[in-house]
Scaffold this active site. Sequence first.
Site, PDB file in Angstrom:
ATOM      1  N   CYS A   1       3.533   1.327   0.200  1.00  0.00           N
ATOM      2  CA  CYS A   1       2.412   2.186  -0.214  1.00  0.00           C
ATOM      3  C   CYS A   1       2.829   3.207  -1.263  1.00  0.00           C
ATOM      4  O   CYS A   1       1.977   3.849  -1.871  1.00  0.00           O
ATOM      5  CB  CYS A   1       1.828   2.903   0.987  1.00  0.00           C
TER       6      CYS A   1
ATOM      7  N   HIS B   1      -1.267   9.686  -0.467  1.00  0.00           N
ATOM      8  CA  HIS B   1      -1.509   8.334   0.043  1.00  0.00           C
ATOM      9  C   HIS B   1      -2.439   8.452   1.250  1.00  0.00           C
ATOM     10  O   HIS B   1      -2.231   9.291   2.133  1.00  0.00           O
ATOM     11  CB  HIS B   1      -0.181   7.683   0.429  1.00  0.00           C
TER      12      HIS B   1
ATOM     13  N   ASN C   1      -6.520   2.443   4.742  1.00  0.00           N
ATOM     14  CA  ASN C   1      -5.264   2.484   3.995  1.00  0.00           C
ATOM     15  C   ASN C   1      -5.197   1.263   3.080  1.00  0.00           C
ATOM     16  O   ASN C   1      -5.061   0.129   3.553  1.00  0.00           O
ATOM     17  CB  ASN C   1      -4.110   2.484   5.000  1.00  0.00           C
TER      18      ASN C   1
END
Length: 331
Positions: free
Chosen positions: A114, A253, A283
């Site tokens: 990520c 994030h 996510n």
Amino acid sequence: MTRRSTITGVGKYVPPKVLTNYDLEDMVDTSHEWIVQRTGIEKRHIAADDTPCSELAIKAARQALDDAELKAKELDLILVATVTPDMFFPATACLLQEKLGADKAAGFDLEAGCSGFVYALSVADQYISAGTYDNILVVGSETLSKIVDWEDRSTCVLFGDGAGAAVLQPSQRGGILATELGSDGSGAESLYLPGGGSLNPSSEKTLANKLHYLKMEGNQVFRFAVKIMGEASLEVLKKANLTPEDVDFFVPHQANTRIIKAAAKRLDLAEDNMIVNLPEYGNTSSASVPIALEEAVAEGRIQEGDILVLVAFGAGLTWSAAVMEWHKGGK
Ligand code: ACO
């Protein structure tokens, strides 16, 4: 004087199909309330079965190029950050290069979980600062729905699909002031996909044991994330001789609102300073930071001259942060 890079265009794309927490209640033993309370996520967008990573990437990329008023043919380099490429090889960046008609662009993929988009941003910044390239497309694109075990409630509720993109060009004022990257491979098995690579080549056994799906120790990743989001932000600000008080917006994030809130607390920041779109998308791994950035710019929240910190963590384990003075027209 050091040549700086700045983001001159942003784009995003999410597939139209939406999967709500209520839909998930029919698939695994979970509830809307549990997911919202523990993660902040309400829904996520899911790519169609025949839609690969590059299809999402191209739509975000075209928007970013339009926003930057740059033709694909003028691109020198395409970087795609992803953990869900169309194929092991060739690189998704090369598929994008062909689809865009970016005739003179080099292209490669970058895999840092990520953290990938901010990693790729820092690579692009280096090429521009060194004077090697002028026009770089950086994309974070993911189809996590294709590597999630839809029978595992501890992971399937968390992830979504989407893509975000940015064009980087030399800047006359502002732009990227500093970047900070890190990795700690001792946490590799906190978040990984064990099957299909050279360690466990695909076989009937890897399929039967579900090794082709993402595995995660949520608690370990959570503890790491809370610590590293604050530390990486402070480190990158120090490099730019700034402090958290100087920051207008953090673009973190989007993994869990509890992680974002904990990071805000560590940095002594009001929650209004954090860009959060997790309820809508879940996510989206390396796409989450550029999607959040595009939305905050489109909504007019981020204004010329604002100081931004982009910060991410992910599989590896990895972390990445960039501090920038936002001058989209600063080229
Ligand atoms: N619905 C209902 N109950 C659930 C679910 C679910 N979807 N998932 C887990 N539970 C249960 C567990 O089984 C456990 O039950 P038990 O107490 O009877 O054993 C209970 O809920 C608590 O589970 P925990 O794992 O302790 O819950 P926690 O509060 O830690 O939240 C979560 C789990 C949301 C995964 C959290 O740990 C987290 O967000 N971690 C970070 C994950 C992350 O950010 N990953 C992405 C990294 S980036 C990248 O590179 C992809």
